[in-house]
Design a protein around this motif. Structure first.
Motif, PDB file in Angstrom:
ATOM      1  N   ALA B  65       2.613   0.503  57.744  1.00 15.61           N
ATOM      2  CA  ALA B  65       3.983   0.307  57.711  1.00 15.61           C
ATOM      3  C   ALA B  65       4.617   1.310  56.707  1.00 15.61           C
ATOM      4  O   ALA B  65       5.715   1.920  57.226  1.00 15.61           O
ATOM      5  CB  ALA B  65       4.341  -1.165  57.030  1.00 15.61           C
ATOM      6  N   ALA B  66       3.834   1.536  55.779  1.00 14.05           N
ATOM      7  CA  ALA B  66       4.373   2.845  54.835  1.00 14.05           C
ATOM      8  C   ALA B  66       4.388   3.914  55.589  1.00 14.05           C
ATOM      9  O   ALA B  66       5.061   4.885  55.283  1.00 14.05           O
ATOM     10  CB  ALA B  66       3.487   2.841  53.679  1.00 14.05           C
ATOM     11  N   CYS B  67       3.260   4.264  56.368  1.00 14.72           N
ATOM     12  CA  CYS B  67       3.087   5.551  57.279  1.00 14.72           C
ATOM     13  C   CYS B  67       4.509   5.740  58.245  1.00 14.72           C
ATOM     14  O   CYS B  67       4.976   6.943  58.083  1.00 14.72           O
ATOM     15  CB  CYS B  67       1.895   5.646  58.046  1.00 14.72           C
ATOM     16  SG  CYS B  67       1.531   6.990  58.937  1.00 14.72           S
ATOM     17  N   ALA B  68       4.781   4.723  58.938  1.00 14.08           N
ATOM     18  CA  ALA B  68       6.111   4.629  59.776  1.00 14.08           C
ATOM     19  C   ALA B  68       7.004   5.040  58.961  1.00 14.08           C
ATOM     20  O   ALA B  68       7.814   5.769  59.602  1.00 14.08           O
ATOM     21  CB  ALA B  68       5.761   3.307  60.523  1.00 14.08           C
ATOM     22  N   GLU B  69       7.346   4.289  57.791  1.00 19.39           N
ATOM     23  CA  GLU B  69       8.682   4.610  57.078  1.00 19.39           C
ATOM     24  C   GLU B  69       8.672   6.004  56.674  1.00 19.39           C
ATOM     25  O   GLU B  69       9.614   6.587  56.755  1.00 19.39           O
ATOM     26  CB  GLU B  69       8.535   3.535  55.732  1.00 19.39           C
ATOM     27  CG  GLU B  69       9.642   3.233  55.388  1.00 19.39           C
ATOM     28  CD  GLU B  69       9.487   2.379  54.220  1.00 19.39           C
ATOM     29  OE1 GLU B  69       9.060   1.216  54.551  1.00 19.39           O
ATOM     30  OE2 GLU B  69       9.875   2.620  53.091  1.00 19.39           O
ATOM     31  N   ALA B  70       7.535   6.728  56.273  1.00 23.91           N
ATOM     32  CA  ALA B  70       7.342   7.825  55.921  1.00 23.91           C
ATOM     33  C   ALA B  70       7.759   8.999  56.969  1.00 23.91           C
ATOM     34  O   ALA B  70       8.242   9.952  56.757  1.00 23.91           O
ATOM     35  CB  ALA B  70       6.071   8.374  55.208  1.00 23.91           C
ATOM     36  N   ILE B  71       7.111   8.717  57.875  1.00 22.79           N
ATOM     37  CA  ILE B  71       7.346   9.276  59.475  1.00 22.79           C
ATOM     38  C   ILE B  71       8.982   9.683  59.589  1.00 22.79           C
ATOM     39  O   ILE B  71       9.397  10.656  59.826  1.00 22.79           O
ATOM     40  CB  ILE B  71       6.519   8.944  60.564  1.00 22.79           C
ATOM     41  CG1 ILE B  71       5.286   9.300  60.162  1.00 22.79           C
ATOM     42  CG2 ILE B  71       7.083   9.659  61.749  1.00 22.79           C
ATOM     43  CD1 ILE B  71       4.192   8.827  61.369  1.00 22.79           C
ATOM     44  N   VAL B  72       9.536   8.410  59.699  1.00 20.69           N
ATOM     45  CA  VAL B  72      10.757   8.270  59.960  1.00 20.69           C
ATOM     46  C   VAL B  72      11.775   8.663  59.009  1.00 20.69           C
ATOM     47  O   VAL B  72      12.878   9.592  59.177  1.00 20.69           O
ATOM     48  CB  VAL B  72      10.971   6.906  60.639  1.00 20.69           C
ATOM     49  CG1 VAL B  72      12.752   6.957  61.009  1.00 20.69           C
ATOM     50  CG2 VAL B  72      10.513   6.403  61.929  1.00 20.69           C
ATOM     51  N   LEU B  73      11.780   8.253  57.702  1.00 23.27           N
ATOM     52  CA  LEU B  73      12.999   8.501  56.703  1.00 23.27           C
ATOM     53  C   LEU B  73      12.338   9.702  55.918  1.00 23.27           C
ATOM     54  O   LEU B  73      13.181  10.226  55.388  1.00 23.27           O
ATOM     55  CB  LEU B  73      12.898   7.269  55.924  1.00 23.27           C
ATOM     56  CG  LEU B  73      13.084   5.858  56.355  1.00 23.27           C
ATOM     57  CD1 LEU B  73      13.018   4.855  55.460  1.00 23.27           C
ATOM     58  CD2 LEU B  73      14.352   6.011  57.363  1.00 23.27           C
TER      59      LEU B  73
END
Lengths: 196, 270
Positions: B65-73
């Protein structure tokens, strides 16, 4: 039971009728969220809130709506609606103010809604014919008992990561139930030796 | 006999109580969802659903979840996830509207071949099963302080079952299962494991900076710093610093001349 003292109601909730390790209710969260103390305490906070709030709401619902209308056969279903709504509320709050906790609790937070421990607490209130203050005390005590068991379990499991555990006992869930067994024996027998 | 006029009031009561309860609860939840609203980016959820969900931490973030956040944001590269590899990066690229080119996979490899056979063992270790615990107890249970302790900390760190303890007492990497998440490399307290590209053919299988004589005393296959490989290499890709040969992978052509002359068989050509 209306004459039971608040102290004995409280001790009942925390130790004698401890929901997790004496009555074996709510075991899914007991095994699922006790891998570390942090998420166990977060879960316990959520459960204390849900149990006390449902004890409060369910008391009014039962005494002022269900009993006067002679609808006490609706007790279980009405309580489930109340508990589910409160859990949803907790989920909103945790998600808004504690996102890391929300992620670490994951599936187990909504699971409180099907948590037999919460329903067990409010149903016991009704069965024991507790007064309002007693109901609330029992609710809070049940939440605290849940917290005590969760924290002990989480601490033991956290420490077990660095010690040697025999293969026969296993790891993970098997091992968790083994600890639960020992804890339950000590909790159930402790107050038989020292009567309250 | 049940009379309809007796049943109806009860029925009306039941239905009205349940409906009333549901409406009250529903209204409360609607208000609560407005009050406690959390702004989320729908793309984060979309990217998170594409990630493997192993939460191994190989990307360097707290979890998928944190990885997805980092990729998008936060603009982390779309191929951040080493486990998903090229396939997942392609899917994320479709969501993010970016093209991705395939990068070569790298695998952990063991820079030690001491093990039980070649390296002396100082004492029988009985205690918490793990290299870190053994190192805390005493410098090393092996004669060589640089090498693999063989107590399997890396094997247990691997979530994908790609590592196993070999017969000789050091870990073996199963490349088919390995996802290059790097958990084993982070777990090894002695730094025995490192990443290596598949195209890098020549590796020094030793980490010992001890003098040749000391190495020979404890290990049959350790690098003694004799510099034979350094002289033999036609590309000048090998340099011996502090009694340990190091290979400059950019210069190395994989001719294997160094492996042929190494008296200790400490250089591997694969």
């Amino acid at each position: 039971m209306a004459d039971a003292s608040l102290f004995s109601v409280f001790m009942d909730g925390v130790f004698l009728k401890n929901f997790l390790i004496v009555q074996f209710l709510g075991l899914c969260s007991f095994v699922g969220v006790t891998k570390d103390v942090k998420s166990a305490s977060g879960m316990s906070g959520a459960v204390i809130f849900v149990i006390s709030m449902s004890a409060l709401v369910s008391y009014f619902l039962y005494t002022y709506v269900l009993v006067p209308l002679r609808l006490d056969y609706l007790t279980t279903i009405a309580f489930i609606i109340v508990i589910a709504a409160l859990v949803q509320l907790v989920e909103f709050i945790v998600r808004k103010f504690m996102p890391p906790l929300y992620r670490s609790l994951g599936i187990y937070l909504p699971l409180i809604s099907t948590n037999c421990a919460v329903l067990g607490a409010v149903l016991l209130n009704v069965m024991n014919e507790y007064t309002f203050i007693q109901s609330l005390t029992f609710g809070v005590a049940a939440g605290l008992g849940y917290t005590v068991a969760m924290l002990i379990m989480a601490s033991i499991r956290e420490w077990s990561n660095v010690v040697y555990v025999p293969k026969a006992v296993g790891r993970g869930v098997t091992y968790a139930f083994f600890i639960a067994l020992i804890m339950s024996m000590s909790f159930a027998n402790y107050f038989k030796v020292i009567p309250l | 006999m049940i009379v309809a006029s007796e049943v109806m009031p009860v029925l009306i009561n039941t239905v009205s109580v349940l409906v009333g309860l549901c409406i009250a609860v529903g209204a409360m939840l609607v208000i609560a969802s407005k009050v406690f609203k959390v702004e989320t980016n729908p793309m984060v959820d979309e990217v998170a659903s594409l990630l493997p969900g192993a939460n191994c931490g190989g990307c360097g973030f707290a979890g998928c979840a944190a990885c997805a956040e980092a990729i998008v944001l936060k603009g982390a590269p779309i191929n951040s996830c080493p486990v998903g590899g090229f396939d997942v990066a392609k899917l994320i690229g479709a969501v993010m509207g970016q093209e991705v080119s395939e990068t070569e996979k790298s695998f952990p490899f063991v820079r030690c071949q001491g093990g039980n056979v070649n390296c002396t063992t100082l004492y029988d270790y009985e205690g918490v099963e793990g290299c870190k615990a053994a190192l805390m107890l005493c410098d090393s249970r092996k004669g060589c302080t640089y090498g693999c302790l063989g107590l399997g900390t890396c094997v247990r760190a691997c979530q994908f079952g790609a590592l196993s303890m070999g017969e000789n007492g050091f870990p073996v990497v199963n490349k088919a299962l390995c996802t290059s998440c790097g958990n084993c490399i982070a777990a090894c307290p002695n730094g025995v494991l490192t990443f290596a590209m598949d195209s890098e053919k020549v590796h020094v299988l030793c980490r010992s900076h001890d003098k040749g004589k000391d190495v020979k005393a404890v290990c049959e296959v350790g690098c003694i710093g004799c510099k034979k490989c350094e002289k033999e290499c036609p590309q000048g890709a090998i340099k011996v610093t502090e009694f340990l040969a190091e290979i400059d992978q950019e210069k190395c052509t994989g001719c294997g001349a160094c492996a042929g002359v190494c008296p200790q068989k400490a250089i591997e050509l694969r």
